[in-house]
Design a protein around this motif. Sequence first.
Motif, PDB file in Angstrom:
ATOM      1  N   UNK A 287       0.611  -1.148   0.044  1.00 52.61           N
ATOM      2  CA  UNK A 287      -0.089   0.053   0.133  1.00 52.61           C
ATOM      3  C   UNK A 287       0.768   1.092   0.042  1.00 52.61           C
ATOM      4  N   UNK A 288       2.062   1.019  -0.060  1.00 58.51           N
ATOM      5  CA  UNK A 288       2.962   2.331   0.047  1.00 58.51           C
ATOM      6  C   UNK A 288       2.819   3.154  -1.291  1.00 58.51           C
ATOM      7  N   UNK A 289       2.723   4.533  -0.703  1.00 56.24           N
ATOM      8  CA  UNK A 289       2.523   5.449  -2.021  1.00 56.24           C
ATOM      9  C   UNK A 289       3.761   5.738  -2.651  1.00 56.24           C
ATOM     10  N   UNK A 290       4.997   5.292  -2.285  1.00 52.58           N
ATOM     11  CA  UNK A 290       6.083   5.060  -2.945  1.00 52.58           C
ATOM     12  C   UNK A 290       6.103   3.967  -3.861  1.00 52.58           C
ATOM     13  N   UNK A 291       5.782   4.097  -5.190  1.00 52.68           N
ATOM     14  CA  UNK A 291       5.697   2.743  -6.016  1.00 52.68           C
ATOM     15  C   UNK A 291       7.228   2.128  -6.101  1.00 52.68           C
ATOM     16  N   UNK A 292       8.145   2.915  -6.207  1.00 48.13           N
ATOM     17  CA  UNK A 292       9.319   1.985  -6.416  1.00 48.13           C
ATOM     18  C   UNK A 292       9.868   1.454  -5.350  1.00 48.13           C
ATOM     19  N   UNK A 293       9.615   1.940  -3.888  1.00 44.44           N
ATOM     20  CA  UNK A 293       9.766   1.469  -2.767  1.00 44.44           C
ATOM     21  C   UNK A 293       8.908   0.076  -2.282  1.00 44.44           C
ATOM     22  N   UNK A 294       7.889   0.155  -3.117  1.00 47.48           N
ATOM     23  CA  UNK A 294       6.916  -1.070  -2.719  1.00 47.48           C
ATOM     24  C   UNK A 294       7.459  -2.121  -3.570  1.00 47.48           C
ATOM     25  N   UNK A 330      17.033   3.901 -10.934  1.00 50.10           N
ATOM     26  CA  UNK A 330      17.610   3.982 -12.234  1.00 50.10           C
ATOM     27  C   UNK A 330      16.992   3.413 -13.368  1.00 50.10           C
ATOM     28  N   UNK A 331      16.334   2.243 -12.973  1.00 50.49           N
ATOM     29  CA  UNK A 331      15.665   1.615 -14.367  1.00 50.49           C
ATOM     30  C   UNK A 331      14.220   1.570 -14.252  1.00 50.49           C
ATOM     31  N   UNK A 332      13.545   1.868 -13.300  1.00 54.77           N
ATOM     32  CA  UNK A 332      12.047   1.483 -13.177  1.00 54.77           C
ATOM     33  C   UNK A 332      11.416   3.105 -13.060  1.00 54.77           C
ATOM     34  N   UNK A 333      10.448   3.108 -13.692  1.00 53.46           N
ATOM     35  CA  UNK A 333       9.532   4.260 -13.755  1.00 53.46           C
ATOM     36  C   UNK A 333       8.589   4.270 -12.418  1.00 53.46           C
ATOM     37  N   UNK A 334       8.812   5.614 -11.853  1.00 53.24           N
ATOM     38  CA  UNK A 334       8.265   5.771 -10.610  1.00 53.24           C
ATOM     39  C   UNK A 334       6.835   6.037 -10.531  1.00 53.24           C
ATOM     40  N   UNK A 335       6.252   6.204 -11.700  1.00 49.03           N
ATOM     41  CA  UNK A 335       4.917   6.641 -11.914  1.00 49.03           C
ATOM     42  C   UNK A 335       4.260   5.225 -12.280  1.00 49.03           C
ATOM     43  N   UNK A 336       5.102   4.302 -12.930  1.00 49.21           N
ATOM     44  CA  UNK A 336       4.300   3.097 -13.199  1.00 49.21           C
ATOM     45  C   UNK A 336       4.798   2.037 -12.394  1.00 49.21           C
ATOM     46  N   UNK A 337       5.945   1.541 -11.983  1.00 55.94           N
ATOM     47  CA  UNK A 337       5.840   0.455 -11.214  1.00 55.94           C
ATOM     48  C   UNK A 337       6.887  -0.709 -12.239  1.00 55.94           C
ATOM     49  N   UNK A 338       6.714  -1.765 -11.981  1.00 53.02           N
ATOM     50  CA  UNK A 338       7.462  -2.708 -12.733  1.00 53.02           C
ATOM     51  C   UNK A 338       6.633  -3.861 -13.661  1.00 53.02           C
ATOM     52  N   UNK A 339       6.707  -3.584 -14.910  1.00 51.70           N
ATOM     53  CA  UNK A 339       5.805  -4.448 -15.803  1.00 51.70           C
ATOM     54  C   UNK A 339       6.220  -5.896 -15.571  1.00 51.70           C
ATOM     55  N   UNK A 340       5.158  -6.690 -15.828  1.00 47.58           N
ATOM     56  CA  UNK A 340       5.556  -8.090 -15.706  1.00 47.58           C
ATOM     57  C   UNK A 340       4.277  -9.113 -16.351  1.00 47.58           C
ATOM     58  N   UNK A 341       4.087 -10.290 -15.913  1.00 45.70           N
ATOM     59  CA  UNK A 341       3.130 -11.131 -16.524  1.00 45.70           C
ATOM     60  C   UNK A 341       3.061 -12.207 -15.790  1.00 45.70           C
ATOM     61  N   UNK A 342       1.791 -12.788 -15.688  1.00 44.02           N
ATOM     62  CA  UNK A 342       1.498 -14.018 -15.118  1.00 44.02           C
ATOM     63  C   UNK A 342       0.978 -14.877 -16.072  1.00 44.02           C
TER      64      UNK A 342
END
Length: 356
Positions: A287-294, A330-342
């Motif tokens: 639930x962290x507002x900081x996407x990168x930290x979460x 450095x590599x992930x967008x702080x507004x988006x998060x980390x894209x992936x797939x299931x």
Amino acid sequence: MSRLAERCKFENQNSLIDGSPIRRKRIVDLGSADGSSSMETLQFAIHALNSSCNSSGSSSPIPVHITFEEHPHSDKAKLQDTLDMHNDWFQANDVQQEIKMQSFYKPLFPPESIDFFMSYICLHWLDTTDVNENIVEWKSLGSNIDNDDTSHLLEWTQINEISAPLHVRKEWKRKLAHEHLAKFLVNRSAEMRPGAEMLIVMVGHPHEYMIPSDGLPGPLTRAMQRCIRRGELREEVLRNTIIPYFLRTPEDVQSALKLGDKFEGSGTRLIQLIDCKSISTVTKGGEDHNIIQGAFDLFWGIHSHSVESAKPTEQELFSIRAETRRVFEDIYDAEVGVPGSFVVCLFRRRTRERSS
């Protein structure tokens, strides 16, 4: 749950007609971890099951027995604490529960005894039960040690990374990923009742935790390499760090199912793959507002044990963690998060064996 509900209604009606007791239905959650995600899913599932079965007006819940399976090296006490917090719900819904601390790559239940299997984001982990300290040998599969073909050991920590050699990745797919999933499917096929279903969700390929959009190695490998260059980490720690999972595609699942045909007995000829597809996801973490930290906290929680298994010093581990966090920035967008797939798979037990 809709198919199980229909089977329950048919079976329960027959029991009422012939005067026999209603059989308690058996559901298994494979890879329960601490139980929190499992309980959230199962509460929804049992509500749906009872709603469908009681559409005719009955208010009695369907008797159910749920087995929570988890790896034998996991924290059973933590799982039990979670289940204990839901005792009132278990009682109100006529649900019996048990914990089974045993690898899901082994046989778990008597033949044709389970009505529904479910597994959420854990089957991409490979079978490490019998490897222990020798797991580091997986990193050299397909390599010619005599010809000093080991330079790649400092280039990757997870086999799906772009920096992992293709010949090693092929060996992992053939000797580990396909073999382990086939073994799992053969065991579950024997344990499912005719008509029973199994729903599996696993982390799939591609995922930017392992294949960032910049085309370079994943964040853990990159961080460890930086630490080595600064003299903060011994090379042997990176050489011995291996994350023992394989991110699959739907085609990989099909290949493992086909491989299972070659196993002794019925193999996988008793189960049918009803649906298998890849679903895009974005990891933000908690639930962290900081996407990168979460996203980092989730990543480190999943992978830190594999780093610790390579025996870094306390200071080395601190340096790896801190540098991995910087790599995330450095590599992930702080507004988006980390894209992936299931990868989501639905299997069904046949009523008779498929012909070869």
